[in-house]
Every structure is written in C-alpha cells, then in structure tokens.
Design a protein around this motif. Structure first.
Motif, PDB file in Angstrom:
ATOM      1  N   SER A  31       0.736  -1.300  -0.100  1.00 10.76           N
ATOM      2  CA  SER A  31      -0.056  -0.059  -0.047  1.00 10.76           C
ATOM      3  C   SER A  31       0.801   1.414   0.108  1.00 10.76           C
ATOM      4  CB  SER A  31      -0.917   0.080   1.152  1.00 10.76           C
ATOM      5  OG  SER A  31      -1.754  -1.176   1.289  1.00 10.76           O
ATOM      6  N   VAL A  32       0.569   2.206  -0.833  1.00  9.86           N
ATOM      7  CA  VAL A  32       0.988   3.614  -0.773  1.00  9.86           C
ATOM      8  C   VAL A  32       0.541   4.516   0.272  1.00  9.86           C
ATOM      9  CG1 VAL A  32       1.587   5.675  -2.167  1.00  9.86           C
ATOM     10  CG2 VAL A  32       1.472   3.526  -3.348  1.00  9.86           C
ATOM     11  N   LEU A  33       1.434   4.458   1.403  1.00  7.48           N
ATOM     12  CA  LEU A  33       0.725   5.269   2.411  1.00  7.48           C
ATOM     13  C   LEU A  33       1.029   6.819   2.284  1.00  7.48           C
ATOM     14  CD1 LEU A  33       2.433   2.961   5.304  1.00  7.48           C
ATOM     15  CD2 LEU A  33       0.178   2.779   4.151  1.00  7.48           C
ATOM     16  N   GLU A  34       1.944   7.351   1.584  1.00  2.85           N
ATOM     17  CA  GLU A  34       2.067   8.793   1.513  1.00  2.85           C
ATOM     18  C   GLU A  34       2.744   8.720   0.014  1.00  2.85           C
ATOM     19  OE1 GLU A  34       3.532  11.333   4.576  1.00  2.85           O
ATOM     20  OE2 GLU A  34       4.056   9.465   5.472  1.00  2.85           O
ATOM     21  N   ASP A  35       2.246  10.042  -0.744  1.00  2.71           N
ATOM     22  CA  ASP A  35       2.787  10.515  -1.999  1.00  2.71           C
ATOM     23  C   ASP A  35       2.934  11.852  -1.921  1.00  2.71           C
ATOM     24  OD1 ASP A  35       0.252  10.959  -2.373  1.00  2.71           O
ATOM     25  OD2 ASP A  35       0.013   9.873  -4.204  1.00  2.71           O
ATOM     26  N   ASN A  36       3.997  12.237  -3.014  1.00  2.00           N
ATOM     27  CA  ASN A  36       4.168  13.725  -3.171  1.00  2.00           C
ATOM     28  C   ASN A  36       4.927  14.260  -1.838  1.00  2.00           C
ATOM     29  OD1 ASN A  36       3.113  13.742  -5.698  1.00  2.00           O
ATOM     30  ND2 ASN A  36       1.127  14.008  -4.956  1.00  2.00           N
ATOM     31  N   ILE A  37       5.722  13.233  -1.062  1.00  2.00           N
ATOM     32  CA  ILE A  37       6.191  13.970   0.010  1.00  2.00           C
ATOM     33  C   ILE A  37       7.383  15.033  -0.358  1.00  2.00           C
ATOM     34  CG2 ILE A  37       7.784  13.300   1.912  1.00  2.00           C
ATOM     35  CD1 ILE A  37       6.651  10.454   1.930  1.00  2.00           C
ATOM     36  N   ILE A  38       7.525  16.182   0.267  1.00  2.00           N
ATOM     37  CA  ILE A  38       8.322  17.015  -0.203  1.00  2.00           C
ATOM     38  C   ILE A  38       9.423  16.854   0.881  1.00  2.00           C
ATOM     39  CG2 ILE A  38       8.974  19.472   0.109  1.00  2.00           C
ATOM     40  CD1 ILE A  38       5.845  20.175  -0.316  1.00  2.00           C
ATOM     41  N   VAL A  39      10.609  16.774   0.121  1.00  4.18           N
ATOM     42  CA  VAL A  39      11.818  16.424   0.947  1.00  4.18           C
ATOM     43  C   VAL A  39      12.915  17.592   0.980  1.00  4.18           C
ATOM     44  CG1 VAL A  39      13.920  14.962   0.602  1.00  4.18           C
ATOM     45  CG2 VAL A  39      11.781  14.019   0.025  1.00  4.18           C
ATOM     46  N   ALA A  40      13.284  17.807   1.992  1.00  6.60           N
ATOM     47  CA  ALA A  40      14.175  19.171   2.253  1.00  6.60           C
ATOM     48  C   ALA A  40      15.730  18.702   2.098  1.00  6.60           C
ATOM     49  CB  ALA A  40      13.798  19.767   3.474  1.00  6.60           C
ATOM     50  N   GLU A  41      16.067  18.271   0.767  1.00  9.97           N
ATOM     51  CA  GLU A  41      17.356  17.783   0.589  1.00  9.97           C
ATOM     52  C   GLU A  41      17.978  18.590  -0.849  1.00  9.97           C
ATOM     53  OE1 GLU A  41      17.892  13.500  -1.157  1.00  9.97           O
ATOM     54  OE2 GLU A  41      17.396  13.740   1.054  1.00  9.97           O
ATOM     55  N   VAL A  42      18.981  18.684  -1.012  1.00 12.50           N
ATOM     56  CA  VAL A  42      19.527  19.220  -2.350  1.00 12.50           C
ATOM     57  C   VAL A  42      20.231  18.223  -2.979  1.00 12.50           C
ATOM     58  CG1 VAL A  42      21.028  21.194  -3.465  1.00 12.50           C
ATOM     59  CG2 VAL A  42      19.126  21.556  -1.646  1.00 12.50           C
ATOM     60  N   GLN A  43      20.380  18.150  -4.248  1.00 13.03           N
ATOM     61  CA  GLN A  43      21.182  17.184  -4.863  1.00 13.03           C
ATOM     62  C   GLN A  43      21.988  17.944  -6.142  1.00 13.03           C
ATOM     63  OE1 GLN A  43      19.252  13.584  -5.993  1.00 13.03           O
ATOM     64  NE2 GLN A  43      18.784  12.952  -3.957  1.00 13.03           N
ATOM     65  N   PHE A  44      22.966  17.656  -6.384  1.00 13.66           N
ATOM     66  CA  PHE A  44      23.800  18.175  -7.396  1.00 13.66           C
ATOM     67  C   PHE A  44      24.354  17.126  -8.638  1.00 13.66           C
ATOM     68  CE2 PHE A  44      24.156  21.021  -3.923  1.00 13.66           C
ATOM     69  CZ  PHE A  44      23.727  22.361  -4.226  1.00 13.66           C
ATOM     70  N   GLU A  45      24.635  17.428  -9.590  1.00 12.08           N
ATOM     71  CA  GLU A  45      25.080  16.760 -10.576  1.00 12.08           C
ATOM     72  C   GLU A  45      25.997  17.507 -11.529  1.00 12.08           C
ATOM     73  OE1 GLU A  45      22.261  14.958 -13.476  1.00 12.08           O
ATOM     74  OE2 GLU A  45      21.786  17.053 -14.239  1.00 12.08           O
ATOM     75  N   GLU A  46      27.127  16.800 -11.753  1.00  9.27           N
ATOM     76  CA  GLU A  46      28.078  17.416 -12.632  1.00  9.27           C
ATOM     77  C   GLU A  46      27.854  17.518 -14.091  1.00  9.27           C
ATOM     78  OE1 GLU A  46      32.907  17.381 -13.689  1.00  9.27           O
ATOM     79  OE2 GLU A  46      32.092  16.419 -11.830  1.00  9.27           O
ATOM     80  N   GLY A  47      27.684  18.660 -14.666  1.00  6.47           N
ATOM     81  CA  GLY A  47      27.171  18.646 -16.109  1.00  6.47           C
ATOM     82  C   GLY A  47      28.479  18.785 -17.020  1.00  6.47           C
ATOM     83  N   ALA A  48      28.191  19.095 -18.406  1.00  5.38           N
ATOM     84  CA  ALA A  48      29.363  19.536 -19.270  1.00  5.38           C
ATOM     85  C   ALA A  48      30.440  20.367 -18.796  1.00  5.38           C
ATOM     86  CB  ALA A  48      28.749  19.685 -20.550  1.00  5.38           C
ATOM     87  N   ASN A  49      31.668  20.386 -19.085  1.00  7.34           N
ATOM     88  CA  ASN A  49      32.589  21.351 -18.836  1.00  7.34           C
ATOM     89  C   ASN A  49      32.804  21.675 -17.341  1.00  7.34           C
ATOM     90  OD1 ASN A  49      33.120  21.589 -21.580  1.00  7.34           O
ATOM     91  ND2 ASN A  49      31.512  22.826 -21.975  1.00  7.34           N
ATOM     92  N   GLY A  50      32.473  20.648 -16.386  1.00  9.50           N
ATOM     93  CA  GLY A  50      32.465  20.879 -15.253  1.00  9.50           C
ATOM     94  C   GLY A  50      31.522  21.632 -14.298  1.00  9.50           C
ATOM     95  N   THR A  51      30.512  21.957 -15.175  1.00  2.00           N
ATOM     96  CA  THR A  51      29.293  22.961 -14.802  1.00  2.00           C
ATOM     97  C   THR A  51      28.762  22.155 -13.460  1.00  2.00           C
ATOM     98  OG1 THR A  51      27.750  22.368 -16.123  1.00  2.00           O
ATOM     99  CG2 THR A  51      28.881  24.413 -16.512  1.00  2.00           C
ATOM    100  N   ALA A  52      28.086  22.791 -12.370  1.00  2.00           N
ATOM    101  CA  ALA A  52      26.998  22.044 -11.552  1.00  2.00           C
ATOM    102  C   ALA A  52      25.939  22.386 -11.834  1.00  2.00           C
ATOM    103  CB  ALA A  52      27.483  22.515 -10.055  1.00  2.00           C
ATOM    104  N   ASN A  53      24.789  21.264 -11.761  1.00  2.00           N
ATOM    105  CA  ASN A  53      23.242  21.561 -11.599  1.00  2.00           C
ATOM    106  C   ASN A  53      22.624  21.141 -10.375  1.00  2.00           C
ATOM    107  OD1 ASN A  53      23.393  22.535 -14.559  1.00  2.00           O
ATOM    108  ND2 ASN A  53      24.057  20.221 -14.884  1.00  2.00           N
ATOM    109  N   THR A  54      21.691  21.460 -10.037  1.00  2.00           N
ATOM    110  CA  THR A  54      20.857  21.259  -8.989  1.00  2.00           C
ATOM    111  C   THR A  54      19.735  20.076  -9.460  1.00  2.00           C
ATOM    112  OG1 THR A  54      19.308  23.103  -8.864  1.00  2.00           O
ATOM    113  CG2 THR A  54      21.239  23.113  -7.495  1.00  2.00           C
ATOM    114  N   ILE A  55      19.520  19.344  -8.714  1.00  2.00           N
ATOM    115  CA  ILE A  55      18.257  18.433  -9.052  1.00  2.00           C
ATOM    116  C   ILE A  55      17.018  18.804  -8.060  1.00  2.00           C
ATOM    117  CG2 ILE A  55      17.624  16.167  -9.488  1.00  2.00           C
ATOM    118  CD1 ILE A  55      20.618  15.167  -9.850  1.00  2.00           C
TER     119      ILE A  55
END
Length: 74
Positions: A31-55
């Motif tokens: 059973s899905v007990l909760e959905d659309n939970i808002i999470v207070a965390e930030v994730q980053f990924e490295e893009g082309a040419n060393g750029t940083a992007n937030t997810i």
C-alpha cells in the motif's frame, strides 16, 4: 519513518520511504501510505565542462501545484 508508524491496511511497521520518488510504501502489503512527500534535501550533478546543476523542483510556500520554470535558462 519511525518504527511506531504502522500501515493502516495491514498493521505492519515495515515502511519504506523513498525520497527520490517522494512516497512511503508498506513493504508487507504494497500500500502507498504517502505520496508527493516534499523532501528538504539538495542534490547536485556535474554537467558538461565541469558545470554544476541542482536536481529537484522549487516549491514556493503559496504553490497550488504544478511545475514552475524556475532554473530554466540559468
């Protein structure tokens, strides 16, 4: 989730929370007990040419739902 949290369908306390999907699911009955939970965390990924992007997605305090264009073109 805490161990005191129980599934309202089967009573199991085996609850799996997945921040990436934004849901909480009982691993006993599925059973899905909760959905659309808002999470207070930030994730980053490295893009082309060393750029940083937030997810993630910006959600304002007065949001009524739906996506925003926050971050586009930056």
């Amino acid at each position: 989730m805490s161990a005191s949290r129980k599934c309202k369908n089967c009573g199991s306390s085996d609850i799996e929370v997945d921040p990436a999907r934004g849901d909480a699911v009982c691993t006993n009955c599925g059973s899905v007990l909760e959905d659309n939970i808002i999470v207070a965390e930030v994730q980053f990924e490295e893009g082309a040419n060393g750029t940083a992007n937030t997810i993630g997605q910006f959600v304002s305090s007065d949001s009524k739902g739906g996506g925003t264009s926050f971050g586009n073109g930056m």
